[in-house]
Design a protein around this motif. Sequence first.
Motif, PDB file in Angstrom:
ATOM      1  N   GLU A 450       0.829  -1.210   0.000  1.00 13.96           N
ATOM      2  CA  GLU A 450       0.000   0.000   0.000  1.00 13.96           C
ATOM      3  C   GLU A 450       0.862   1.259   0.000  1.00 13.96           C
ATOM      4  O   GLU A 450       0.602   2.199  -0.770  1.00 13.96           O
ATOM      5  CB  GLU A 450      -0.913   0.005   1.226  1.00 13.96           C
ATOM      6  N   LEU A 451       1.890   1.291   0.844  1.00 15.80           N
ATOM      7  CA  LEU A 451       2.732   2.486   0.942  1.00 15.80           C
ATOM      8  C   LEU A 451       3.527   2.701  -0.344  1.00 15.80           C
ATOM      9  O   LEU A 451       3.663   3.838  -0.829  1.00 15.80           O
ATOM     10  CB  LEU A 451       3.682   2.347   2.134  1.00 15.80           C
ATOM     11  N   ILE A 452       4.044   1.628  -0.907  1.00 15.95           N
ATOM     12  CA  ILE A 452       4.816   1.721  -2.149  1.00 15.95           C
ATOM     13  C   ILE A 452       3.952   2.267  -3.275  1.00 15.95           C
ATOM     14  O   ILE A 452       4.326   3.232  -3.960  1.00 15.95           O
ATOM     15  CB  ILE A 452       5.383   0.343  -2.523  1.00 15.95           C
ATOM     16  N   LEU A 453       2.796   1.647  -3.498  1.00 16.30           N
ATOM     17  CA  LEU A 453       1.938   2.047  -4.616  1.00 16.30           C
ATOM     18  C   LEU A 453       1.394   3.450  -4.439  1.00 16.30           C
ATOM     19  O   LEU A 453       1.344   4.237  -5.392  1.00 16.30           O
ATOM     20  CB  LEU A 453       0.792   1.052  -4.776  1.00 16.30           C
ATOM     21  N   ALA A 454       0.956   3.780  -3.224  1.00 16.27           N
ATOM     22  CA  ALA A 454       0.393   5.110  -2.974  1.00 16.27           C
ATOM     23  C   ALA A 454       1.377   6.199  -3.364  1.00 16.27           C
ATOM     24  O   ALA A 454       1.007   7.201  -4.001  1.00 16.27           O
ATOM     25  CB  ALA A 454      -0.010   5.248  -1.509  1.00 16.27           C
ATOM     26  N   ASN A 455       2.641   6.016  -3.016  1.00 18.65           N
ATOM     27  CA  ASN A 455       3.625   7.066  -3.284  1.00 18.65           C
ATOM     28  C   ASN A 455       4.145   7.053  -4.714  1.00 18.65           C
ATOM     29  O   ASN A 455       4.459   8.110  -5.272  1.00 18.65           O
ATOM     30  CB  ASN A 455       4.764   6.970  -2.266  1.00 18.65           C
ATOM     31  N   LEU A 456       4.226   5.884  -5.331  1.00 20.38           N
ATOM     32  CA  LEU A 456       4.589   5.847  -6.756  1.00 20.38           C
ATOM     33  C   LEU A 456       3.518   6.536  -7.600  1.00 20.38           C
ATOM     34  O   LEU A 456       3.835   7.253  -8.560  1.00 20.38           O
ATOM     35  CB  LEU A 456       4.761   4.397  -7.213  1.00 20.38           C
ATOM     36  N   LEU A 457       2.260   6.347  -7.246  1.00 23.97           N
ATOM     37  CA  LEU A 457       1.163   6.934  -8.019  1.00 23.97           C
ATOM     38  C   LEU A 457       0.955   8.392  -7.678  1.00 23.97           C
ATOM     39  O   LEU A 457       0.483   9.183  -8.514  1.00 23.97           O
ATOM     40  CB  LEU A 457      -0.126   6.140  -7.761  1.00 23.97           C
ATOM     41  N   TYR A 458       1.295   8.795  -6.469  1.00 26.04           N
ATOM     42  CA  TYR A 458       1.148  10.193  -6.039  1.00 26.04           C
ATOM     43  C   TYR A 458       2.252  11.072  -6.623  1.00 26.04           C
ATOM     44  O   TYR A 458       2.000  12.191  -7.084  1.00 26.04           O
ATOM     45  CB  TYR A 458       1.194  10.260  -4.515  1.00 26.04           C
ATOM     46  N   SER A 459       3.472  10.563  -6.634  1.00 27.29           N
ATOM     47  CA  SER A 459       4.637  11.383  -6.993  1.00 27.29           C
ATOM     48  C   SER A 459       4.904  11.471  -8.486  1.00 27.29           C
ATOM     49  O   SER A 459       5.520  12.432  -8.948  1.00 27.29           O
ATOM     50  CB  SER A 459       5.898  10.839  -6.301  1.00 27.29           C
TER      51      SER A 459
END
Length: 497
Positions: A450-459
């Motif tokens: 969850e943390l990996i995907l959230a930040n890859l998609l946010y940034s």
Amino acid sequence: MFSLLFLFVVCFILPLLMFFHKYRTNKNYPPGPKGLPIIGNLHQLDISKLYLQLSQFSKLYGPLFSLSLGLRQAIVVSSAEIAKEVLKDNGNVFSNRPILYGQQKLSYNGSEMVFSQYSDFWREIRKICVVHIFSAKRVSHYSSIRKFEVKKMIKKISGHVDSSSVTNLSEVLISLSSTIICRIAFGRSYENDGTEKSRFHEMLHEFQALLAEFFVCDYIPYMGWLDKLRGLHGRVDKNFKEFDEFYQEIIDEHLDPNREQIKDEEDIVDVLLQLKKHHLSSIDLTFDHIKAVLADMLVAATDTTAATSVWAITSLIKNPRVMKKVQEEIRNLGSKKEFIDENDIQNFPYLKAVIKETLRLHLPTPLLVPRESREKCIISGYKIPANTIVYVNAWAIQRDPSNWKNPEEFYPERFLECSTNFLGQDFEFIPFGAGRRICPGISMGVASVELILANLLYSFDWKLPHGLVKEDIDTETLPGITQHKKNPLCLVAKITM
């Protein structure tokens, strides 16, 4: 000499052939493909894509069918209803593991949780893992490590972004997941020293390959000499020795009274050594037990986290509508934050649905870790003998059109419209297994994904390299227990902030 060997084998095996013929003529035994003398169905199986092949067999012989694997019998489960019968209703019967050479050797003869037999020892080692390693408190305790490493990954990608640079996300995510797990388990990572990193990842890759390797001795014991001729025993011995020395180095470092330890950064080795020192479990923990648990952590957590993250981004690239929708959710709620924290993720139901849909279509382990019956029982009207190997084809179950509308479509909305989850109660969706031997590390693995995907998609906005279209992105997989993408996922990142 060959003729004498052949005669010996035939004479020795005739009584066994008659024994196995009984299964094929017994109406109360599941149907299945006809095999050959001695080897049974082994010649018909492609180990590299076994879950696909077994899915095809299920269309011919039904959701419960049988296989002859040399001198061993097996059944294959391909429906949610029968999976419930096996994993829940008869969970006590089907709680053993088949004893397989490579897995036993590399797990210190089953001195851990995944490959050990169902026993008081297994219950105690599982209790240790659930209470002291995978508890909600412990998962939360390691949130700072996940945050630090994901931030570092985002910064690294940002530092190499230009209009045409391509990021090998497969490589990045495998490195990230192994770093997170190594820090949680050992208190250190293996990325600064290039030589040490290379050695560690080569060992880990070989370890994973050997767990999925086919050993003749597992199915035709008296022909196990073929494994030696193929060099498999040598490979197993070499990898076991390398990892044993590696674990011992880690343990010795932790036992060093002069070791400098950062406050509040107690890792898994620290926890296990404390349990050993103060005799806080009903079993007498040894260094071999500790090493075996560490092996479980490395293989189960590193592989699954990386594979799931790669498949999620792959699916989003191939489905721009879903990509746009999940990025809008994250960016609208994330506002102008520099980084998406784990607390923020609780407000992202669509992201969670994307992860569930990824686990449905591209579950890390398409065939659940095999089980073995401890005694005879009846499943769906068929008599299943004791010591029968059981394969649960979760890949087939999670694409079953009787349970899922348009099962081949990547459609996360299906999980917004129902309460189905992956905690082992919904047998049409069991990426982590179910019953007594369900994976206890679900929350730790999902927290990282969850943390990996959230930040890859946010940034970043992710685009295909010049000249490629979404249809060019393949979904071929590598052989092995874990379903990795065969060809690396290479994309162009554009900074959004």
